[in-house]
Design an enzyme around this catalytic site. Structure first.
Site, short mmCIF file in Angstrom:
data_model
loop_
_atom_site.label_atom_id
_atom_site.label_comp_id
_atom_site.label_asym_id
_atom_site.label_seq_id
_atom_site.Cartn_x
_atom_site.Cartn_y
_atom_site.Cartn_z
N ASP A 237 0.85 -1.19 0.00
CA ASP A 237 0.00 0.00 0.00
C ASP A 237 0.89 1.25 0.00
O ASP A 237 1.86 1.31 0.76
CB ASP A 237 -0.90 -0.01 1.24
N ASN A 245 -2.13 12.78 -3.93
CA ASN A 245 -3.14 13.26 -4.87
C ASN A 245 -3.53 14.71 -4.58
O ASN A 245 -3.65 15.53 -5.50
CB ASN A 245 -4.38 12.37 -4.81
N HIS A 250 -4.13 14.24 -9.20
CA HIS A 250 -4.43 12.82 -9.46
C HIS A 250 -3.58 12.24 -10.59
O HIS A 250 -3.27 11.05 -10.60
CB HIS A 250 -5.92 12.65 -9.77
N ASP A 254 -1.45 8.86 -10.34
CA ASP A 254 -1.50 7.74 -11.30
C ASP A 254 -0.09 7.33 -11.72
O ASP A 254 0.22 6.13 -11.84
CB ASP A 254 -2.32 8.12 -12.53
N GLU A 280 -4.92 2.34 -4.13
CA GLU A 280 -3.45 2.30 -4.11
C GLU A 280 -2.93 1.02 -3.49
O GLU A 280 -1.75 0.91 -3.14
CB GLU A 280 -2.91 3.51 -3.33
#
Length: 376
Positions: A237, A245, A250, A254, A280
């Site tokens: 994680d 973010n 964002h 990504d 994530e």
């Protein structure tokens, strides 16, 4: 004079009978080859195609054996053709040869673009039968290239114990038809498998999606239990991903996920399963891996990620990950459990270990060890 004409007529009749017999034999042979060819084309899975080419061919055409070699242009032929079927892989390891485009470049270059029969086939392609147990019984062979357009994708080698079965100079029309249909079937079948795999991929990261992981995970657990191997489940994680973010956008988030998947794939083997489990969070299954080896992989990955400064769109920052690990072997007891229970419990334990890593300060690896969770 009459006697002479009579003999000539008899000789002509014998020749005609022979030609008719040969024509009927060729008609039956053509029907056999065409029927088999259409069966090959109709194969919907690599397993069906494998059985037809490597087993049914022997029975249908009274052969001693058959060897298929395929050129691995996409680096996925072995995986797609065997579909994780280890038993089949073991059974066909000397009959299905996978050629690497770099390592086997010289061999690939030697593959003729036309059928080769008899002594020349055995001489030029003896490497194809080198590991067959019955290689000493081979007396004649037919080498058939598998062609798609101008590209050679592999070859079939038909083997017979009859020294007169395949001889230089005999017609190859039927054999060429079979090799052409086999080439089409192989290409179609592998492309279908590739399309299936695309449907199992996470669009953003190119890791597998959860649906694929769930399908494979159960299979891998069953295989490891059958072979008395361990299997490690690893949850990963990204720490404080929401903050990434919110701070950088964002799109940058990504890019971080794609970067992380790239690093994971560098650390694990091609047979390991890397999947996006949600948001994530990622999951990795490591079949036939010890807990110690898995812990070393996880630690290398954690260090690689947190020690690298990321630079996306002129924004430089670092990220860290937390990792939870659980072992299949620590779960197995004398008590029998069904596959669903084992899968769910192993995932749950890895998830608990991940939670311990995050609650313990993040940027660390935690191993599930019963009631006590060990963090590093």
């Amino acid at each position: 004079m009459d006697e002479s004409i009579y003999e000539k007529n008899r000789e002509l009749q014998r020749k005609l009978d022979h030609l008719l017999k040969q024509a009927r034999a060729n008609e039956k042979k053509q029907e056999l080859y065409e029927t088999f060819g259409f069966e090959i084309i109709g194969a919907s899975t690599p397993k069906q195609l494998r059985d037809l080419l490597l087993s049914q061919t022997i029975e249908r055409f009274q052969l001693l054996d058959v060897v298929l070699c395929l050129i691995d242009y996409h680096k996925d032929t072995e995986r797609l053709f065997f579909e994780r079927d280890e038993e089949a892989q073991l059974n066909y390891e000397n009959k299905l040869l996978i050629l690497d485009t770099l390592k086997d470049a010289e061999i690939i270059y030697s593959l003729a673009g036309h059928p080769v029969l008899g002594v020349e086939a055995l001489k030029n392609y003896r490497w194809m039968i080198a590991n067959l147990k019955n290689r000493n019984q081979v007396k004649s062979a037919a080498f058939l290239p598998l062609l798609r357009g101008e590209q050679t994708i592999g070859a079939l080698l038909l083997l017979s114990h009859d020294p007169h079965r395949y001889q230089a100079g005999i017609g190859t029309l039927f054999l060429q038809k079979i090799s052409a249909m086999a080439a089409v079937a192989i290409e179609n079948c592998l492309n279908q498998q590739r399309l299936k795999e695309i449907s199992y991929q996470d669009v953003l990261t190119q890791a597998y999606n959860r649906r694929y992981f769930d399908l494979r995970f159960k299979d891998e657990i069953a295989r490891c239990m059958r072979w008395d191997d361990d299997l490690i489940c690893m949850f990963l994680d990204v720490d404080h991903f929401k903050k990434i973010n919110d701070t950088y956008g964002h799109q940058t988030g990504d890019l971080v996920l794609r970067y992380m998947v790239g690093l994971i794939k560098e650390q694990v083997r091609s047979c390991d399963i890397v999947a996006r489990y949600g948001g994530e969070e990622f999951v990795v299954a490591l079949p036939s891996t010890t807990l110690q080896a898995a812990h070393e992989i996880a630690e290398r990955l954690r260090q690689a990620i947190c020690s690298t400064a990321l630079n996306f769109h002129d924004k430089q920052f670092t990220v860290s990950i937390s990792i939870g690990i659980a072992s299949l072997r620590s779960l197995l007891t004398a008590q029998q459990h069904d596959a669903d229970f084992i899968c769910n419990t192993l995932l749950d334990r890895a998830d608990q270990a991940l939670y311990a890593a995050k609650s313990g300060g993040r940027n660390q690896v935690a191993v599930y060890a019963g009631a006590d969770l060990v963090t590093h």
